[in-house]
Design a protein around this motif. Sequence first.
Motif, short mmCIF file in Angstrom:
data_model
loop_
_atom_site.label_atom_id
_atom_site.label_comp_id
_atom_site.label_asym_id
_atom_site.label_seq_id
_atom_site.Cartn_x
_atom_site.Cartn_y
_atom_site.Cartn_z
N ALA A 42 42.60 40.10 39.67
CA ALA A 42 41.82 40.67 38.57
C ALA A 42 42.65 40.72 37.29
O ALA A 42 42.18 40.34 36.21
CB ALA A 42 41.31 42.06 38.93
N THR A 43 43.89 41.15 37.42
CA THR A 43 44.78 41.25 36.26
C THR A 43 45.25 39.89 35.79
O THR A 43 45.15 39.55 34.61
CB THR A 43 46.00 42.14 36.61
OG1 THR A 43 45.54 43.42 37.00
CG2 THR A 43 46.94 42.25 35.42
N GLY A 44 45.76 39.08 36.71
CA GLY A 44 46.34 37.79 36.35
C GLY A 44 45.34 36.82 35.76
O GLY A 44 45.68 36.01 34.90
N LEU A 45 44.09 36.90 36.21
CA LEU A 45 43.06 35.97 35.71
C LEU A 45 42.15 36.63 34.68
O LEU A 45 41.20 36.00 34.21
CB LEU A 45 42.22 35.44 36.88
CG LEU A 45 42.98 34.66 37.94
CD1 LEU A 45 42.05 34.25 39.07
CD2 LEU A 45 43.66 33.44 37.32
N GLU A 46 42.46 37.90 34.35
CA GLU A 46 41.65 38.65 33.39
C GLU A 46 40.17 38.56 33.76
O GLU A 46 39.31 38.18 32.95
CB GLU A 46 41.89 38.15 31.96
CG GLU A 46 43.32 38.31 31.53
CD GLU A 46 43.61 37.72 30.16
OE1 GLU A 46 42.70 37.15 29.53
OE2 GLU A 46 44.76 37.85 29.71
N PRO A 48 36.34 39.59 34.78
CA PRO A 48 35.42 40.50 34.08
C PRO A 48 35.25 41.83 34.82
O PRO A 48 35.60 41.96 36.00
CB PRO A 48 34.10 39.72 34.05
CG PRO A 48 34.21 38.72 35.14
CD PRO A 48 35.67 38.40 35.29
N ASP A 49 34.68 42.79 34.11
CA ASP A 49 34.49 44.12 34.68
C ASP A 49 33.62 44.12 35.93
O ASP A 49 33.75 45.00 36.77
CB ASP A 49 33.86 45.06 33.63
CG ASP A 49 34.81 45.36 32.49
OD1 ASP A 49 36.03 45.25 32.69
OD2 ASP A 49 34.32 45.71 31.40
N TRP A 50 32.74 43.13 36.08
CA TRP A 50 31.86 43.10 37.24
C TRP A 50 32.59 42.72 38.52
O TRP A 50 32.04 42.83 39.61
CB TRP A 50 30.67 42.14 37.04
CG TRP A 50 31.01 40.72 36.75
CD1 TRP A 50 30.97 40.10 35.55
CD2 TRP A 50 31.43 39.70 37.69
NE1 TRP A 50 31.35 38.78 35.66
CE2 TRP A 50 31.63 38.50 36.97
CE3 TRP A 50 31.65 39.68 39.06
CZ2 TRP A 50 32.04 37.32 37.57
CZ3 TRP A 50 32.06 38.49 39.66
CH2 TRP A 50 32.24 37.34 38.91
N PHE A 51 33.85 42.28 38.41
CA PHE A 51 34.60 41.87 39.60
C PHE A 51 34.68 43.05 40.57
O PHE A 51 35.25 44.09 40.27
CB PHE A 51 35.99 41.38 39.21
CG PHE A 51 36.85 41.00 40.39
CD1 PHE A 51 36.46 39.96 41.22
CD2 PHE A 51 38.01 41.67 40.66
CE1 PHE A 51 37.25 39.60 42.32
CE2 PHE A 51 38.81 41.31 41.74
CZ PHE A 51 38.41 40.28 42.57
N GLY A 52 34.12 42.88 41.76
CA GLY A 52 33.97 43.96 42.72
C GLY A 52 35.15 44.22 43.63
O GLY A 52 35.06 45.05 44.53
N ARG A 53 36.23 43.51 43.46
CA ARG A 53 37.43 43.69 44.27
C ARG A 53 37.15 43.62 45.78
O ARG A 53 37.54 44.49 46.55
CB ARG A 53 38.16 44.96 43.88
CG ARG A 53 38.86 44.80 42.53
CD ARG A 53 39.66 46.00 42.15
NE ARG A 53 40.52 45.78 41.03
CZ ARG A 53 40.15 45.53 39.77
NH1 ARG A 53 38.88 45.43 39.48
NH2 ARG A 53 41.04 45.37 38.82
N ASN A 54 36.45 42.54 46.15
CA ASN A 54 36.27 42.20 47.56
C ASN A 54 36.31 40.68 47.65
O ASN A 54 36.35 39.98 46.63
CB ASN A 54 34.96 42.79 48.12
CG ASN A 54 33.74 42.29 47.39
OD1 ASN A 54 33.46 41.09 47.35
ND2 ASN A 54 32.96 43.21 46.82
N ALA A 61 34.19 34.94 41.30
CA ALA A 61 34.98 34.94 40.07
C ALA A 61 35.74 33.62 39.90
O ALA A 61 35.82 33.09 38.79
CB ALA A 61 35.96 36.12 40.07
N LEU A 62 36.29 33.09 40.98
CA LEU A 62 37.01 31.81 40.89
C LEU A 62 36.06 30.67 40.57
O LEU A 62 36.40 29.76 39.82
CB LEU A 62 37.76 31.54 42.19
CG LEU A 62 38.92 32.48 42.50
CD1 LEU A 62 39.46 32.22 43.90
CD2 LEU A 62 40.01 32.36 41.46
N ARG A 63 34.87 30.73 41.11
CA ARG A 63 33.87 29.70 40.80
C ARG A 63 33.47 29.76 39.33
O ARG A 63 33.13 28.74 38.74
CB ARG A 63 32.62 29.89 41.66
CG ARG A 63 32.80 29.47 43.09
CD ARG A 63 31.56 29.74 43.90
NE ARG A 63 31.71 29.24 45.26
CZ ARG A 63 31.06 29.75 46.30
NH1 ARG A 63 30.21 30.76 46.14
NH2 ARG A 63 31.24 29.23 47.50
N ASP A 64 33.53 30.96 38.74
CA ASP A 64 33.09 31.15 37.35
C ASP A 64 34.20 31.03 36.32
O ASP A 64 33.94 31.20 35.12
CB ASP A 64 32.42 32.52 37.20
CG ASP A 64 31.07 32.59 37.88
OD1 ASP A 64 30.50 31.53 38.21
OD2 ASP A 64 30.59 33.72 38.11
#
Length: 115
Positions: A42-46, A48-54, A61-64
């Motif tokens: 989350a930090t290294g790739l900055e 978005p806020d919607w990232f659910g940490r799962n 997130a990687l696809r986007d």
Amino acid sequence: MTTFLGKHSEADDHIAQLRWLGHDVRVVSGGHDKEGVLDAFATGLELPDWFGRNWDALVDALRDLDARHGVPIELVWDHAATLREQDRHAYDTVVEILEQVADERDDLNVTIVTR
């Protein structure tokens, strides 16, 4: 494509070479457990806020990840050895996710550095 570099490799030279080639290098560092590695991404790739940490959210997130037009993304997961040693299942899951998304995207290459 996924590249694996060990603790005795020249990882810093590899990263410098990717930057010299003009690639969009994004470095994620470490993670000691599942939560820590998700925070590192989350930090290294900055992300978005919607990232659910799962794990599913990491795949999405990687696809986007936005790539600059015509410039490949070189995602470097550095200092992955700690997670591999402390939580092999989480490490294997991250590797599987990275390889899956790299296979799906023509503009994404992954380097995993286990130092």
